[in-house]
Design an enzyme around this catalytic site. Structure first.
Site, PDB file in Angstrom:
ATOM      1  N   CYS A 127      -8.039  30.290  15.158  1.00  0.00           N
ATOM      2  CA  CYS A 127      -8.192  29.878  16.549  1.00  0.00           C
ATOM      3  C   CYS A 127      -8.222  28.359  16.712  1.00  0.00           C
ATOM      4  O   CYS A 127      -7.621  27.815  17.648  1.00  0.00           O
ATOM      5  CB  CYS A 127      -9.454  30.494  17.140  1.00  0.00           C
ATOM      6  SG  CYS A 127     -10.947  30.210  16.178  1.00  0.00           S
ATOM      7  N   HIS A 240     -13.444  26.612  22.247  1.00  0.00           N
ATOM      8  CA  HIS A 240     -13.571  25.547  21.254  1.00  0.00           C
ATOM      9  C   HIS A 240     -13.018  24.241  21.825  1.00  0.00           C
ATOM     10  O   HIS A 240     -12.042  24.243  22.586  1.00  0.00           O
ATOM     11  CB  HIS A 240     -12.769  25.878  19.992  1.00  0.00           C
ATOM     12  CG  HIS A 240     -13.314  27.016  19.195  1.00  0.00           C
ATOM     13  ND1 HIS A 240     -14.539  27.593  19.428  1.00  0.00           N
ATOM     14  CD2 HIS A 240     -12.784  27.680  18.127  1.00  0.00           C
ATOM     15  CE1 HIS A 240     -14.740  28.565  18.546  1.00  0.00           C
ATOM     16  NE2 HIS A 240     -13.689  28.630  17.752  1.00  0.00           N
TER      17      HIS A 240
END
Length: 374
Positions: A127, A240
């Site tokens: 990711c 994130h």
């Protein structure tokens, strides 16, 4: 219309895969939800209505056109090759099991969709890598990256549903002045940051940090690209963020970079610091595009370098969305091949008809000449 299975359907990424399939109106004939024996028989409320979870089996997975794997690397290592052994089912694996295999493409469709052509097993990137790559690839194409330095700020959901639960429950306990034990993370995460994600390697970097290096080089198809990463877990729930410094081969200005990024697919430029507008987890959560901002000249590498900040929903861009985009591309490629085969078949039939007609014409002309002869 195609048949799709989601393996690990009850997990955080599996649930997002189902949502994305629905939101993008993926042309499903059937959605199959597969999980462990423990979850088999449970009902799930999904965007497609109430669905029953089935126990995973290779045979059931092979009955589908696409299998989206939201499971551990060990599970995928054992079962993904078995599923694709039928020669037709496409497996899109979200784990790290096959990312570094030379014969398995590691794909971000906006960057290297051609790598997946003809492949039945396709790996989804980490990711953190996927989020950074969306911003870095357009800059690499335009200004040629030499060096990338990344510091990550990774949400608890990067560790799955268990990570989010530990953060939520731990925060409540901490606010009440009680001890908040840690099981998922290396240390208690509430009101803390932890510069430790995944296991430490012999070079002093964690595996999470090295994934960014290995995977960026593979996706960009450039092993000369120098990359370094420090990965940090922070007490946010979702999305994130990454602070990135780049050195380029060509001169680059913030203005030029912004123009390039504005036209890049999957990227949203969010860059107006004077108005307090910049990428943040709060604004990038549940968003398909990766936010990019704080774009400025690097004080170290200018005029051949920039500093920037990105934020992206790792459950979407870094997992579920990317997997579904891969499936869409694979379906299009398959459809194009079917159209090509159909066109060739039609062309061949037309040639045969033309040949037969030409043969009849020749015969008629020959008979006419015989009749007309003295």
């Amino acid at each position: 219309m195609v048949k799709v299975a989601v393996v690990g359907a009850t997990g955080a990424v599996g649930e997002e895969m189902i949502e994305v399939l629905h939101a993008r109106k993926f042309p499903l004939s059937e959605l199959v939800l597969l999980a462990s024996e423990r979850s088999a028989g449970k009902s799930m409320n999904t965007a497609f209505g109430e669905k029953q979870v089935e126990a995973f089996s290779v045979e059931r997975a092979q009955s589908c056109d696409f299998v989206l794997m939201a499971v551990s690397g060990g599970f995928s290592t054992e079962f993904s090759p078995q599923i694709t052994a039928n020669g037709k089912t496409v497996v899109i694996d979200n784990s790290s099991a096959f990312r570094y295999h030379e014969d398995v493409p590691l794909v971000v469709p906006e960057i290297n969709r051609s790598a997946m052509e003809g492949k039945l097993l396709i790996a989804n990137p980490n990711c953190t890598t996927a989020i950074a790559a969306m911003a870095l690839w357009p800059l690499h194409k335009s200004f040629k990256l030499k060096k990338i330095i990344v510091s990550t700020y990774q949400a608890a959901s990067g560790a799955g549903a268990q990570g989010m639960t530990e953060l939520e429950e731990g925060t409540r306990l901490a606010l009440d002045g009680k001890e908040h034990p840690n099981e998922v993370f290396a240390h208690p995460l509430p009101f803390n940051v932890i510069p430790h994600i995944d296991s430490f390697q012999s070079n002093g970097y964690t595996k999470e940090e090295m994934k960014v290096v290995w995977e960026t080089q593979k996706i960009f198809d450039d092993k000369t690209l120098a990359c370094s990463c420090t990965a940090v877990r922070i007490p946010t729930k979702r999305a994130h963020s990454e602070a990135i410094t780049i050195e380029t081969e060509e001169d680059v200005t913030p203005e030029a970079a912004i123009e390039v990024l504005k036209s890049a697919p999957g990227v949203e430029v969010v860059d107006s610091p004077s108005e307090k507008v910049y990428p943040m987890p709060l604004t990038s959560t549940k968003k398909y595009d990766v936010e990019v901002g704080r774009i400025r000249r690097s004080l170290i590498f200018a005029p051949k370098g920039l500093d920037l900040f990105v934020s992206g929903d790792q459950l979407l861009r870094g997992a579920a969305l990317n997997a579904v985009l891969i499936a869409e591309e694979a379906k299009l490629t398959s459809a194009d091949k079917q159209k090509t085969r159909h066109a060739l078949h039609v062309q061949k039939a037309a040639v045969q008809v033309h040949s037969r007609a030409f043969g009849v014409l020749q015969q008629e002309q020959s008979e006419t000449r015989v009749i007309a002869a003295p």
